[in-house]
Design a protein around this motif. Structure first.
Motif, short mmCIF file in Angstrom:
data_model
loop_
_atom_site.label_atom_id
_atom_site.label_comp_id
_atom_site.label_asym_id
_atom_site.label_seq_id
_atom_site.Cartn_x
_atom_site.Cartn_y
_atom_site.Cartn_z
N LYS A 1 72.38 153.08 0.52
CA LYS A 1 73.43 154.07 0.80
C LYS A 1 72.83 155.34 1.39
O LYS A 1 73.38 155.93 2.33
N GLU A 2 71.70 155.77 0.83
CA GLU A 2 71.05 156.98 1.34
C GLU A 2 70.53 156.77 2.76
O GLU A 2 70.68 157.64 3.62
N VAL A 3 69.95 155.60 3.02
CA VAL A 3 69.42 155.31 4.36
C VAL A 3 70.55 155.27 5.39
O VAL A 3 70.44 155.86 6.47
N VAL A 4 71.65 154.59 5.07
CA VAL A 4 72.77 154.49 6.00
C VAL A 4 73.35 155.88 6.28
O VAL A 4 73.68 156.22 7.43
N THR A 5 73.46 156.70 5.25
CA THR A 5 73.98 158.06 5.43
C THR A 5 73.10 158.86 6.37
O THR A 5 73.60 159.54 7.28
#
Length: 289
Positions: A90-94
């Protein structure tokens, strides 16, 4: 990356997010510039004094262009927990979305941890779609981006081969078994230096000798050459009788004529209509020499 992508077209900004775990040898390294010791379990905001033996790596790759860029890695001990993978993803996609790139898919292998993480994201997305009375299509939604889930093709090929070893495959009403490949391989080995598929070895076809983690072994066993050899052999409706086993490539063939070649296997085949057995035997002897 963000500054460079500002000059790109929308088509070039389309990318997929790949992640996988790689094995590491436990080792400590002192980084003088940052005055820290690396080699312990480290997820960025959570560091533990445990030796790491794996690294979770994330990379971006263009969908319509050939650019690629590693973006982050995390040191872990063994396999990363599924909940942790979800949080990191989730952090990477954000962060990727904030850099004006356009992610359209996530790519990973079929490891149990990764599949569990993907299923968690799918359930979250499905619940959100149901609350909004929208149709759920199997994608995962992160940071308002719908991402398709793609499993790594090489691992799919290995998974197909591993299932094919002990399960039959039905395609268009016909049944294929691993014994078909074994039969043709054993028959081909009897031809000596005139073999048709010389790349195929015992490590490709026998389970006890097989290198199951190598993609090349699965690819060669299910290659176009093997397919052509199967098709070529079956077109003659033959079966080969060896010294220890009988391999039957076609069943229910009436009126067999026996032909013995120079390579010793006894071939039984049916003569096509209007063709003499002698001429057919001569052709087979020529091929077997």
């Amino acid at each position: 990356m963000k500054n460079k992508a500002q000059k790109w077209t929308t088509k070039k900004k389309l990318c997929s997010i790949l992640f996988d775990e790689v094995a590491l040898t436990p080792h400590l390294t002192y980084v003088e510039s940052q005055d820290e010791i690396r080699g312990f379990k480290d997820f960025g905001n959570n560091r533990e004094f445990k030796f790491c033996d794996h690294a979770l790596v994330f990379m971006l790759r263009g969908v319509c262009s050939k650019w690629r860029q590693p973006i982050s890695f995390y040191f872990c001990e063994g396999t990363t927990a599924a909940v942790t993978v979800v949080q990191i993803l989730k952090e990477v996609v954000t962060r990727v979305c904030e850099s004006i790139l356009i992610p359209v898919a996530v790519v990973c292998d079929q490891g149990s941890t990764f599949r569990t993480a993907i299923n968690i994201l799918k359930r979250e997305t499905e619940c959100k779609k149901n609350l909004n009375e929208q149709h759920y299509d199997g994608t995962v939604e992160i940071f308002n981006h719908e991402l398709n889930v793609v499993y790594d093709p090489p691992h799919l090929l290995k998974g197909l081969r591993n299932n094919f070893l002990n399960k039959d495959m039905i395609f268009k009403g016909r049944i294929a078994t691993w014994s078909d490949i074994l039969s043709v391989y054993n028959a081909d080995c009897q031809l000596g230096h005139t073999r048709m598929n010389k790349k195929l070895t015992d490590h490709h076809v026998y389970t006890e000798k097989m290198k199951k983690m190598k993609v090349s072994v699965a690819a060669q066993a299910l290659s176009e050459t093997t397919s052509g050899l199967l098709k070529y052999t079956s077109s003659f409706k033959t079966y080969v009788d060896g010294e220890t086993s009988s391999v039957k490539l076609a069943r229910g063939v009436p009126g067999p004529s026996r032909v013995r070649g120079s390579a010793d296997p006894e071939l039984t085949l049916s003569c096509p209509a209007g063709e003499q057995a002698d001429s057919l035997a001569l052709r087979w002897k020529t091929r077997l020499r």
